[in-house]
Design a protein around this motif. Structure first.
Motif, PDB file in Angstrom:
ATOM      1  N   GLY A   1       0.785  -1.236   0.000  1.00  0.00           N
ATOM      2  CA  GLY A   1       0.000   0.000   0.000  1.00  0.00           C
ATOM      3  C   GLY A   1       0.811   1.277   0.000  1.00  0.00           C
ATOM      4  N   HIS A   2       2.121   1.191   0.203  1.00  0.00           N
ATOM      5  CA  HIS A   2       2.976   2.375   0.190  1.00  0.00           C
ATOM      6  C   HIS A   2       3.408   2.728  -1.233  1.00  0.00           C
ATOM      7  CE1 HIS A   2       3.516   0.827   4.358  1.00  0.00           C
ATOM      8  NE2 HIS A   2       3.426   2.121   4.633  1.00  0.00           N
ATOM      9  N   LYS A   3       3.717   3.987  -1.444  1.00  0.00           N
ATOM     10  CA  LYS A   3       4.254   4.436  -2.725  1.00  0.00           C
ATOM     11  C   LYS A   3       5.770   4.228  -2.735  1.00  0.00           C
ATOM     12  CE  LYS A   3       0.987   6.545  -5.295  1.00  0.00           C
ATOM     13  NZ  LYS A   3       0.784   6.324  -6.730  1.00  0.00           N
ATOM     14  N   PRO A   4       6.331   3.718  -3.814  1.00  0.00           N
ATOM     15  CA  PRO A   4       7.790   3.622  -3.880  1.00  0.00           C
ATOM     16  C   PRO A   4       8.422   5.008  -3.989  1.00  0.00           C
ATOM     17  CG  PRO A   4       6.819   3.032  -5.984  1.00  0.00           C
ATOM     18  CD  PRO A   4       5.673   3.227  -5.032  1.00  0.00           C
ATOM     19  N   LYS A   5       9.620   5.162  -3.433  1.00  0.00           N
ATOM     20  CA  LYS A   5      10.334   6.442  -3.543  1.00  0.00           C
ATOM     21  C   LYS A   5      11.022   6.553  -4.888  1.00  0.00           C
ATOM     22  CE  LYS A   5      12.526   8.262  -0.130  1.00  0.00           C
ATOM     23  NZ  LYS A   5      13.514   8.480   0.951  1.00  0.00           N
ATOM     24  N   GLY A   6      11.578   5.435  -5.334  1.00  0.00           N
ATOM     25  CA  GLY A   6      12.256   5.414  -6.624  1.00  0.00           C
ATOM     26  C   GLY A   6      12.054   4.061  -7.279  1.00  0.00           C
ATOM     27  N   VAL A   7      11.935   4.056  -8.607  1.00  0.00           N
ATOM     28  CA  VAL A   7      11.751   2.806  -9.340  1.00  0.00           C
ATOM     29  C   VAL A   7      12.632   2.838 -10.586  1.00  0.00           C
ATOM     30  CG1 VAL A   7      10.113   1.235 -10.453  1.00  0.00           C
ATOM     31  CG2 VAL A   7       9.337   2.723  -8.591  1.00  0.00           C
ATOM     32  N   ALA A   8      13.239   1.706 -10.896  1.00  0.00           N
ATOM     33  CA  ALA A   8      14.041   1.589 -12.113  1.00  0.00           C
ATOM     34  C   ALA A   8      13.702   0.277 -12.809  1.00  0.00           C
ATOM     35  CB  ALA A   8      15.523   1.632 -11.773  1.00  0.00           C
ATOM     36  N   VAL A   9      13.653   0.310 -14.123  1.00  0.00           N
ATOM     37  CA  VAL A   9      13.476  -0.899 -14.920  1.00  0.00           C
ATOM     38  C   VAL A   9      14.719  -1.088 -15.778  1.00  0.00           C
ATOM     39  CG1 VAL A   9      12.196  -1.919 -16.863  1.00  0.00           C
ATOM     40  CG2 VAL A   9      10.952  -0.868 -14.960  1.00  0.00           C
ATOM     41  N   VAL A  10      15.256  -2.306 -15.750  1.00  0.00           N
ATOM     42  CA  VAL A  10      16.455  -2.616 -16.528  1.00  0.00           C
ATOM     43  C   VAL A  10      16.208  -3.876 -17.354  1.00  0.00           C
ATOM     44  CG1 VAL A  10      18.073  -1.507 -14.934  1.00  0.00           C
ATOM     45  CG2 VAL A  10      17.438  -3.907 -14.572  1.00  0.00           C
ATOM     46  N   HIS A  11      17.032  -4.051 -18.373  1.00  0.00           N
ATOM     47  CA  HIS A  11      16.868  -5.226 -19.229  1.00  0.00           C
ATOM     48  C   HIS A  11      18.184  -5.569 -19.904  1.00  0.00           C
ATOM     49  CE1 HIS A  11      17.070  -3.201 -23.203  1.00  0.00           C
ATOM     50  NE2 HIS A  11      16.671  -2.150 -22.512  1.00  0.00           N
TER      51      HIS A  11
END
Length: 297
Positions: free
Chosen positions: A240-250
């Motif tokens: 239920g919390h909002k993430p502070k930072g998000v990254a997507v890698v591939h």
């Protein structure tokens, strides 16, 4: 009426104090070059060793050139190696001579000896150098580095930053899926994921970085399912919390990574600005077709 001269003077003092700490990391942080330049982050590269040549990760060899080379080298996969003590000394010495304290944030000691090499280099020099084990990899390191950058801008002391970074580390997650276990196994980094090797099924493992090592999180039949599962585990972790930072890698899987990015943005309601292909050193061990999401909360 405010004294403008005083305001300018005060701002210069704050900027001067804040600039007395520099952030160092290694190339496994997979930070985009524009962010590295923007925040004056110093990146020490690891090495990729093909049979015919050795390359500095992200310096002599970019991800876009690496993955085609990896495909051609299936009979003789490249190896990776850590930076030398001298590589770290060169970077640290230059910063110390300019009067900086140094915060050096690195790949999990459970996966690489890079942080240990950094510690050795730091011990050879006079000056304040704090080496921090991210207990993470790729996007997880990068997000911790960016949080540290923001703390430096807030003019926090190095001790204060270290204390807060320990909290950030505890709230850093990395989930990734592999198209094959081949590269992880041959690279010797398979850890507890080895439990999946005995399966006769054509599975795609979903892996979590837990306390600095790889542990199996889930298993699916294809990468589309992997995308769904990673987002499900992300939602469960956030509770239920909002993430502070998000990254997507591939790893050579841009279109699938865009699908992962879109689903994360729609599900958790946050715009992802950190989207990157993993570098050669990470790619040696994970191979093409890898998808990953890292986040702090």
């Amino acid at each position: 009426m405010p004294n403008k001269c005083y305001e300018l003077s005060e701002r210069k003092v704050v900027e001067s104090l804040a600039s007395k700490i520099k952030i160092v990391t290694d190339s496994t942080s997979d930070l985009p070059e524009e962010l590295v330049r923007m925040h004056d982050i110093h990146v020490v590269p690891l090495y990729v060793n093909f049979s015919e040549a050795t390359y500095k990760d992200g310096v002599d060899l970019a991800a876009k050139d690496f993955y085609p080379m990896l495909e051609k080298a299936k009979d003789s996969l490249p190896k990776t190696s850590m930076p030398s003590v001298g590589d770290f000394v060169k970077v640290y010495e230059s910063l110390l001579q300019q009067g900086y304290e140094i915060l050096s944030i690195h790949i999990s000691s459970g996966l690489s000896g890079t942080a240990s090499v950094a510690e050795t280099a730091a011990g050879m020099l006079k000056g304040r150098i704090s080496v921090f084990d991210s207990k993470s990899i790729s996007a997880g390191i990068g997000l911790q580095v960016l949080e540290a950058v923001e703390m430096v801008k807030q003019n926090l002391s190095l001790d204060h930053i270290l204390s807060r970074l320990e909290e950030v580390r505890q709230r850093t997650e990395v989930f990734f899926s592999l198209d094959t276990l081949e590269y992880l196994e041959k690279g010797g980094r398979i850890g507890r994921v080895s439990a999946l090797l005995g399966s006769l099924l054509k599975i795609k493992p979903v892996v979590r970085v837990e306390n600095g090592i790889y542990v199996p999180l889930d298993r699916v039949r294809n990468q589309k399912q992997a995308i769904q599962k990673m987002v499900e585990h992300m939602v469960k972790t956030l509770a239920g919390h909002k993430p502070k930072g998000v990254a997507v890698v591939h790893g050579a899987a841009e279109e699938l990574a865009k699908e992962l990015k879109k689903l994360v943005e729609e599900t958790v309601g946050i715009k992802i600005s950190l989207f990157k292909e993993t570098g050669p050193v990470i790619g040696v061990h994970t191979g093409p077709g890898t998808l990953g999401v890292g986040f702090t909360y």
